[in-house]
Design a protein around this motif. Structure first.
Motif, mmCIF file in Angstrom:
data_model
loop_
_atom_site.group_PDB
_atom_site.id
_atom_site.type_symbol
_atom_site.label_atom_id
_atom_site.label_comp_id
_atom_site.label_asym_id
_atom_site.label_seq_id
_atom_site.Cartn_x
_atom_site.Cartn_y
_atom_site.Cartn_z
ATOM 1 N N SER A 182 0.829 -1.213 0.000
ATOM 2 C CA SER A 182 0.000 0.000 0.000
ATOM 3 C C SER A 182 0.861 1.261 0.000
ATOM 4 C CB SER A 182 -0.919 0.020 1.232
ATOM 5 O OG SER A 182 -1.790 -1.083 1.190
ATOM 6 N N MET A 183 1.983 1.217 0.737
ATOM 7 C CA MET A 183 2.881 2.383 0.751
ATOM 8 C C MET A 183 3.420 2.683 -0.642
ATOM 9 S SD MET A 183 5.111 1.920 4.199
ATOM 10 C CE MET A 183 6.021 3.457 4.081
ATOM 11 N N LYS B 48 11.529 -0.462 -4.370
ATOM 12 C CA LYS B 48 10.938 0.370 -3.301
ATOM 13 C C LYS B 48 10.597 -0.485 -2.084
ATOM 14 C CE LYS B 48 8.929 3.938 -6.188
ATOM 15 N NZ LYS B 48 7.722 4.421 -6.848
ATOM 16 N N LEU B 49 10.067 -1.669 -2.334
ATOM 17 C CA LEU B 49 9.689 -2.552 -1.227
ATOM 18 C C LEU B 49 10.906 -2.928 -0.384
ATOM 19 C CD1 LEU B 49 7.266 -4.983 -3.129
ATOM 20 C CD2 LEU B 49 6.594 -3.336 -1.367
ATOM 21 N N LEU B 50 12.024 -3.202 -1.061
ATOM 22 C CA LEU B 50 13.248 -3.598 -0.341
ATOM 23 C C LEU B 50 13.684 -2.512 0.636
ATOM 24 C CD1 LEU B 50 15.589 -5.203 -3.046
ATOM 25 C CD2 LEU B 50 14.303 -6.366 -1.236
ATOM 26 N N VAL B 51 13.606 -1.264 0.171
ATOM 27 C CA VAL B 51 14.050 -0.145 1.007
ATOM 28 C C VAL B 51 13.084 0.063 2.185
ATOM 29 C CG1 VAL B 51 14.394 2.356 1.017
ATOM 30 C CG2 VAL B 51 15.290 0.988 -0.875
ATOM 31 N N LEU B 52 11.777 -0.009 1.890
ATOM 32 C CA LEU B 52 10.780 0.243 2.944
ATOM 33 C C LEU B 52 10.768 -0.861 4.000
ATOM 34 C CD1 LEU B 52 7.874 1.595 0.728
ATOM 35 C CD2 LEU B 52 9.237 2.902 2.362
ATOM 36 N N ARG B 53 11.169 -2.071 3.614
ATOM 37 C CA ARG B 53 11.249 -3.173 4.587
ATOM 38 C C ARG B 53 12.307 -2.888 5.642
ATOM 39 N NH1 ARG B 53 13.058 -9.057 2.379
ATOM 40 N NH2 ARG B 53 14.918 -7.869 1.790
ATOM 41 N N MET C 146 16.165 2.825 4.400
ATOM 42 C CA MET C 146 17.627 3.052 4.392
ATOM 43 C C MET C 146 18.253 2.673 3.055
ATOM 44 S SD MET C 146 18.977 1.664 8.015
ATOM 45 C CE MET C 146 20.364 0.792 7.371
ATOM 46 N N TYR C 147 19.140 3.528 2.562
ATOM 47 C CA TYR C 147 19.904 3.225 1.348
ATOM 48 C C TYR C 147 21.365 3.053 1.704
ATOM 49 C CZ TYR C 147 15.897 4.688 -1.434
ATOM 50 O OH TYR C 147 14.663 4.781 -1.988
ATOM 51 N N LYS C 148 21.997 2.102 1.034
ATOM 52 C CA LYS C 148 23.419 1.843 1.266
ATOM 53 C C LYS C 148 23.902 1.201 -0.015
ATOM 54 C CE LYS C 148 25.803 -0.363 5.243
ATOM 55 N NZ LYS C 148 27.117 -0.080 5.147
ATOM 56 N N ASP C 149 24.935 1.755 -0.658
ATOM 57 C CA ASP C 149 25.468 1.026 -1.816
ATOM 58 C C ASP C 149 26.979 1.180 -1.883
ATOM 59 O OD1 ASP C 149 26.185 3.254 -3.552
ATOM 60 O OD2 ASP C 149 24.027 3.563 -3.823
ATOM 61 N N SER C 150 27.581 0.460 -2.833
ATOM 62 C CA SER C 150 29.041 0.336 -2.842
ATOM 63 C C SER C 150 29.748 1.654 -3.160
ATOM 64 C CB SER C 150 29.465 -0.752 -3.831
ATOM 65 O OG SER C 150 28.838 -0.492 -5.060
#
Ligand SMILES: Cc1ncc(COP(=O)(O)O)c(C=O)c1O
Length: 374
Positions: free
Chosen positions: A63-64, A203-208, A212-216
């Motif tokens: 829903s988000m 988007k779902l991965l981040v909201l779970r 938070m974002y983090k990359d190399s």
């Protein structure tokens, strides 16, 4: 000892898989998460899957991603509270549409609403009891009215419609699953969202995970929060159980089908009417029957109590969501859903789970028929 309406089937292999994770380095955010997601994609034919802490979290995250504040969303009164609650979580507006005879939302009534109100954004359907929605009709509604569709498949993993698998999202934007112990496969608590859209998936991965974002390309210690997310993670311990259970899912569904067929035969020409006839679609999470209590001397409450005295715990799915005090306070009390109201008067769910033995099922059938016929 009593016979419940549903329960899990846990084998020694399941236990060994869980124990092996307990002895490993990762109890959470480890390799079992992606492995379970990949297995679920293979099983459902969906491109992407995100596993989460429960089915309600799955609905909330979907829903988000898919809805905005004040969006109007058609949904069913015949579900667990979580389906429409997830619409409220994001300050959108559920609109309850009556059900058809099989317990699913009436898609013809949905079309009338969509025709009359082009501002309706989405349709949240529930494959009630494991009986998938008519996929041709969903496809037609999606194409004609450009409506967002979420399929709540909490009851339906293992079900198909014309070869289309529950969770494949062939005609929807997202599907969700629950892995609560009464469901077909369990992780204790757990859930999943499937989708064919990479954008939704990311988007779902981040909201779970708290937004938070983090990359190399970032500093090794750096993480960045760009939106408000949650901790809806599931553990590796749970996913190991899920992977092991998934291997047996087809067998579980087959056993449920046998149980349903036996009920069907036993209730032929009796006062107990199965909600629908098995036609190859359902995964039989629930075996729902209808009884016209107006023609009986026993009331529904008395029936529940009498069966309980005989160690049989039947259940009722569901109290119309729009009739819940919280929803009444929101102004939903006067909404007319006559088919749902009549269904609610007559329905209850019988024991249905793979470990229900033939003897136990015979006992349930005999006790129920005797009590109804008194
Ligand atoms: C139709 C439906 N949707 C959503 C849910 C919520 O799932 P969970 O209990 O895993 O949060 C349930 C659970 O009972 C359900 O039956």
């Amino acid at each position: 000892m009593f016979i419940p309406y549903g329960k899990q089937t846990i084998s020694e292999e399941d236990i060994e898989e869980v124990v092996s994770v307990l002895k490993s380095d990762y109890l959470t955010t480890g390799p079992k998460i992606e492995e379970f997601e990949n297995r679920l994609c293979e099983y459902t034919d969906a491109k992407y899957c995100v596993v989460v802490s429960n089915g309600t979290a799955a609905l909330h995250l979907a829903s988000m991603v898919l809805l905005e504040k004040n969006d109007k969303v058609l949904t069913t009164p015949n579900s667990f509270l979580a389906t429409s609650n997830s619409i409220l979580y994001v300050n959108a507006q559920p609109i309850f549409v009556d059900i058809s005879k099989d317990g699913n939302i009436d898609l013809d009534l949905c079309e009338e609403k969509l025709k009359n109100d082009p501002s309706i954004k989405a349709l949240y359907v529930v494959a009630f009891s494991g009986n998938m929605l008519n996929q041709k009709k969903l496809k037609y509604l999606k194409e004609k009215y450009n409506v967002i569709i979420v399929e709540d498949c909490a009851h339906a993993i293992g079900a198909t419609f014309d070869g289309i698998k529950a969770g494949s999202c062939k005609n929807s934007d997202c599907s969700i699953f629950s892995f609560h112990p009464v469901k077909h496969l369990t992780t204790g608590e757990g859930g999943a969202i499937t989708t064919n859209s990479k954008e939704i998936y990311e988007k779902l991965l981040v909201l779970r995970n708290h937004g938070m974002y983090k990359d190399s390309s970032m500093e090794p210690w750096y993480y960045e929060m760009r939106e408000l997310g949650f901790n809806y993670r599931i553990t590796d311990i749970q996913c190991a159980l899920g992977i092991s259970q998934l291997k047996k899912l087809d067998k579980f569904c087959e056993r449920r089908y046998q149980i349903a067929q036996k009920y069907d035969i036993s209730f032929k020409d009796t006062k107990i009417k199965p909600l629908y006839k098995y036609d190859g679609n359902s995964s039989y999470h629930l075996y729902v029957v209808l009884v016209d209590f107006n023609n009986l001397t026993i009331t529904k409450t008395e029936l529940f109590n009498r069966l309980k005295e005989n160690n049989i715990r039947i259940q009722l799915h569901y109290i119309p969501i729009n009739k819940q005090p919280y929803y009444k306070n929101l102004g939903y009390g006067d909404i007319k859903t006559p088919v749902m109201d009549k269904y609610y008067e007559q329905c209850f769910s019988l024991p249905m789970y793979p470990l229900l033995s033939n003897e136990e099922q015979d006992y349930v059938i005999k006790t129920l028929l005797e009590t109804i016929n008194e």
